[in-house]
Design a protein around this motif. Structure first.
Motif, PDB file in Angstrom:
ATOM      1  N   THR A 120     -23.515 -13.207  11.668  1.00 14.43           N
ATOM      2  CA  THR A 120     -22.132 -12.749  11.559  1.00 14.43           C
ATOM      3  C   THR A 120     -21.679 -12.547  10.122  1.00 14.43           C
ATOM      4  O   THR A 120     -20.476 -12.453   9.859  1.00 14.43           O
ATOM      5  N   ARG A 121     -22.567 -12.456   9.181  1.00 15.50           N
ATOM      6  CA  ARG A 121     -22.172 -12.258   7.786  1.00 15.50           C
ATOM      7  C   ARG A 121     -21.563 -10.874   7.603  1.00 15.50           C
ATOM      8  O   ARG A 121     -21.943  -9.909   8.258  1.00 15.50           O
ATOM      9  N   ASP A 122     -20.621 -10.811   6.668  1.00 15.94           N
ATOM     10  CA  ASP A 122     -20.018  -9.509   6.374  1.00 15.94           C
ATOM     11  C   ASP A 122     -21.051  -8.551   5.794  1.00 15.94           C
ATOM     12  O   ASP A 122     -21.074  -7.367   6.140  1.00 15.94           O
ATOM     13  N   ILE A 123     -21.911  -9.056   4.897  1.00 18.13           N
ATOM     14  CA  ILE A 123     -22.964  -8.244   4.286  1.00 18.13           C
ATOM     15  C   ILE A 123     -24.246  -9.071   4.258  1.00 18.13           C
ATOM     16  O   ILE A 123     -24.223 -10.238   3.855  1.00 18.13           O
ATOM     17  N   TYR A 124     -25.327  -8.470   4.692  1.00 12.92           N
ATOM     18  CA  TYR A 124     -26.637  -9.121   4.601  1.00 12.92           C
ATOM     19  C   TYR A 124     -27.535  -8.225   3.767  1.00 12.92           C
ATOM     20  O   TYR A 124     -27.716  -7.038   4.074  1.00 12.92           O
ATOM     21  N   ARG A 125     -28.112  -8.804   2.705  1.00 11.00           N
ATOM     22  CA  ARG A 125     -28.850  -8.009   1.726  1.00 11.00           C
ATOM     23  C   ARG A 125     -30.359  -8.219   1.835  1.00 11.00           C
ATOM     24  O   ARG A 125     -30.835  -9.210   2.374  1.00 11.00           O
ATOM     25  N   LEU A 126     -31.074  -7.269   1.245  1.00  9.79           N
ATOM     26  CA  LEU A 126     -32.537  -7.278   1.253  1.00  9.79           C
ATOM     27  C   LEU A 126     -33.097  -8.523   0.587  1.00  9.79           C
ATOM     28  O   LEU A 126     -34.083  -9.108   1.060  1.00  9.79           O
ATOM     29  N   ALA A 127     -32.485  -8.957  -0.523  1.00  8.16           N
ATOM     30  CA  ALA A 127     -33.018 -10.092  -1.275  1.00  8.16           C
ATOM     31  C   ALA A 127     -33.048 -11.373  -0.443  1.00  8.16           C
ATOM     32  O   ALA A 127     -33.840 -12.277  -0.728  1.00  8.16           O
ATOM     33  N   GLU A 128     -32.206 -11.459   0.606  1.00 16.15           N
ATOM     34  CA  GLU A 128     -32.141 -12.675   1.404  1.00 16.15           C
ATOM     35  C   GLU A 128     -33.332 -12.830   2.345  1.00 16.15           C
ATOM     36  O   GLU A 128     -33.617 -13.933   2.800  1.00 16.15           O
ATOM     37  N   ILE A 129     -34.024 -11.758   2.652  1.00 23.18           N
ATOM     38  CA  ILE A 129     -35.154 -11.831   3.584  1.00 23.18           C
ATOM     39  C   ILE A 129     -36.482 -11.505   2.906  1.00 23.18           C
ATOM     40  O   ILE A 129     -37.555 -11.744   3.467  1.00 23.18           O
ATOM     41  N   GLU A 130     -36.427 -10.986   1.696  1.00 26.06           N
ATOM     42  CA  GLU A 130     -37.648 -10.561   1.012  1.00 26.06           C
ATOM     43  C   GLU A 130     -38.643 -11.713   0.853  1.00 26.06           C
ATOM     44  O   GLU A 130     -39.845 -11.561   1.098  1.00 26.06           O
ATOM     45  N   GLY A 131     -38.168 -12.897   0.443  1.00 26.36           N
ATOM     46  CA  GLY A 131     -39.066 -14.035   0.270  1.00 26.36           C
ATOM     47  C   GLY A 131     -39.727 -14.453   1.562  1.00 26.36           C
ATOM     48  O   GLY A 131     -40.909 -14.805   1.587  1.00 26.36           O
ATOM     49  N   GLN A 132     -38.973 -14.396   2.676  1.00 22.96           N
ATOM     50  CA  GLN A 132     -39.532 -14.760   3.976  1.00 22.96           C
ATOM     51  C   GLN A 132     -40.659 -13.813   4.381  1.00 22.96           C
ATOM     52  O   GLN A 132     -41.722 -14.252   4.850  1.00 22.96           O
ATOM     53  N   LEU A 133     -40.460 -12.536   4.192  1.00 25.64           N
ATOM     54  CA  LEU A 133     -41.482 -11.558   4.560  1.00 25.64           C
ATOM     55  C   LEU A 133     -42.726 -11.706   3.685  1.00 25.64           C
ATOM     56  O   LEU A 133     -43.864 -11.628   4.174  1.00 25.64           O
ATOM     57  N   ARG A 134     -42.518 -11.904   2.394  1.00 23.80           N
ATOM     58  CA  ARG A 134     -43.660 -12.065   1.490  1.00 23.80           C
ATOM     59  C   ARG A 134     -44.472 -13.307   1.844  1.00 23.80           C
ATOM     60  O   ARG A 134     -45.702 -13.278   1.850  1.00 23.80           O
ATOM     61  N   ASN A 135     -43.799 -14.395   2.181  1.00 26.12           N
ATOM     62  CA  ASN A 135     -44.512 -15.616   2.573  1.00 26.12           C
ATOM     63  C   ASN A 135     -45.244 -15.429   3.902  1.00 26.12           C
ATOM     64  O   ASN A 135     -46.312 -16.014   4.111  1.00 26.12           O
ATOM     65  N   ASN A 136     -44.684 -14.631   4.810  1.00 28.42           N
ATOM     66  CA  ASN A 136     -45.384 -14.346   6.065  1.00 28.42           C
ATOM     67  C   ASN A 136     -46.696 -13.614   5.800  1.00 28.42           C
ATOM     68  O   ASN A 136     -47.715 -13.882   6.445  1.00 28.42           O
ATOM     69  N   ILE A 137     -46.677 -12.678   4.856  1.00 30.01           N
ATOM     70  CA  ILE A 137     -47.895 -11.937   4.528  1.00 30.01           C
ATOM     71  C   ILE A 137     -48.948 -12.881   3.960  1.00 30.01           C
ATOM     72  O   ILE A 137     -50.116 -12.871   4.380  1.00 30.01           O
ATOM     73  N   ILE A 138     -48.552 -13.718   3.005  1.00 28.69           N
ATOM     74  CA  ILE A 138     -49.503 -14.620   2.371  1.00 28.69           C
ATOM     75  C   ILE A 138     -50.034 -15.644   3.361  1.00 28.69           C
ATOM     76  O   ILE A 138     -51.220 -15.983   3.364  1.00 28.69           O
ATOM     77  N   ALA A 139     -49.149 -16.133   4.267  1.00 29.93           N
ATOM     78  CA  ALA A 139     -49.578 -17.129   5.246  1.00 29.93           C
ATOM     79  C   ALA A 139     -50.598 -16.578   6.231  1.00 29.93           C
ATOM     80  O   ALA A 139     -51.439 -17.316   6.750  1.00 29.93           O
ATOM     81  N   ASN A 140     -50.551 -15.276   6.483  1.00 26.56           N
ATOM     82  CA  ASN A 140     -51.462 -14.665   7.457  1.00 26.56           C
ATOM     83  C   ASN A 140     -52.602 -13.893   6.811  1.00 26.56           C
ATOM     84  O   ASN A 140     -53.359 -13.206   7.504  1.00 26.56           O
ATOM     85  N   ILE A 141     -52.726 -13.997   5.481  1.00 25.27           N
ATOM     86  CA  ILE A 141     -53.714 -13.170   4.789  1.00 25.27           C
ATOM     87  C   ILE A 141     -55.141 -13.580   5.146  1.00 25.27           C
ATOM     88  O   ILE A 141     -56.040 -12.742   5.230  1.00 25.27           O
TER      89      ILE A 141
END
Length: 350
Positions: A153-174
């Motif tokens: 329900t945030r007024d604005i959700y930005r790319l920087a808030e999820i970028e770290g999560q996606l990058r860690n998902n890549i490294i965790a599954n590499i």
């Protein structure tokens, strides 16, 4: 409530006739249209542009999703809200839901990389610690899932808030991604496109669970830690040399003409050749034993270098005269010269 009260409330209300949103900057994934003290008028226009999707959220639940296009908001446009709202109340708006806009365009040039070496299973070397980095791109493909699991329900959700999560998902599954590619490490550098595709296929479910689609994943570099890279370079160098004994004989034969042209140059060449042959034999045997445990024992070393010394003496006799060869570049120079006229190297005294 009297009619006069209803008219008074109507006078202070602000009705929305047009709902639209244009991204003011990069990096905004979700934006909630401002609805405070405002209500959406029946028949209002909703504009959803290319690279956008809009969601109507009623009482905490996503009621409808709109793709790119122009919509007139009425009972036919939003049938789900039709059943949730009371249409026969005076001045009561049927559209009091929150409206969220989602950016569905591709988010390019996102960086990923291993901060520490990742251990993978390799066909040639068994277990290998590997470093890797590259870029990837993705986009929001399922606003309903993305809203419920990520942006909320945030007024604005930005790319920087999820970028770290996606990058860690890549490294965790590499590790699983490299293993599923089936490409040995020595072939990975020449097949980085195939490795990237295999990694993307492995990671796609991780992105889909968040309402995203992984568009591309590119492997820019694959490398070993420094200590392992040195061992690999040594192994490659030994494979390039091949037979150690033959390599030593070849290098010795190259030095004979130069040594023969200088006084005293052949004094210790026989002993040096014999020692060199023995050392080459020992090194070749040790290397073959380490790299090929099941291989038969190495052949006996070649006979002493007496024939080679004799040949060298013959060369020295043939050269004779008042000339010699430079110890550095091999150019013919006067025997009394202290420096080479070609390369300038100081020559040993006669």
């Amino acid at each position: 409530m009297s009619i006069l009260d209803n008219l008074k409330n109507f006078a202070v209300k602000q009705f929305i006739d047009v709902i639209q949103y244009v991204e003011p900057e990069d990096g905004i994934l979700s934006y909630r249209y401002p609805m405070q003290d405002m209500e959406i008028q029946t028949g209002a226009k909703l504009t959803v542009r290319e690279s956008q999707m809009a969601a109507f959220v009623n009482e905490g639940q996503v009621a409808d999703i709109f793709g790119p296009g122009l919509y007139t908001l009425n009972t036919q446009t939003i049938p789900i809200l039709t059943n949730l709202k009371n249409w026969d109340k005076m001045f009561a708006s049927p559209f009091k839901s929150d409206v969220y806009f989602f950016s569905t365009r591709t988010q390019p040039n996102q960086r990923w990389g291993t901060s520490q070496p990742v251990t993978i299973r390799d066909k040639d070397f068994g277990m290998v610690r590997l470093r890797a980095f590259g870029i990837y791109s993705w986009h929001v493909s399922d606003p309903r899932t993305f809203h419920s699991k990520v942006s909320g329900t945030r007024d604005i959700y930005r790319l920087a808030e999820i970028e770290g999560q996606l990058r860690n998902n890549i490294i965790a599954n590499i590790s699983n991604a490299f293993a599923s590619s089936g490409v040995p490490f020595l072939d990975m550098a020449a097949n980085q496109i195939e490795v990237g595709k295999a990694m993307a296929a492995t990671l796609q479910p991780e992105f889909a669970a968040l309402g995203l689609t992984l568009d591309t994943l590119i492997v820019e570099n694959l490398s070993l830690p420094e200590e392992l890279q040195k061992l690999l370079d040594e192994r490659i160098g030994m494979n390039m040399i091949g037979n150690m004994g033959q390599y030593t004989q070849y290098k010795t034969a190259q030095s004979i003409p130069i040594a023969a042209a200088n006084e005293g140059g052949l004094a210790g060449i026989g002993a040096s050749l014999t020692a060199g042959m023995g050392m080459a034999s020992q090194m070749a045997g040790a290397f073959n034993q380490a790299m090929q445990p099941q291989a038969p024992p190495p052949q006996a070393p070649p006979p002493p270098a007496a024939p080679v010394v004799a040949a060298a003496a013959g060369i020295a006799a043939a050269v004779g005269g008042d000339t010699k060869f430079c110890m550095n570049c091999g150019s013919k120079i006067p025997r009394a010269a202290k420096f080479c006229g070609e390369c300038g190297t100081k020559q040993p005294e006669a």
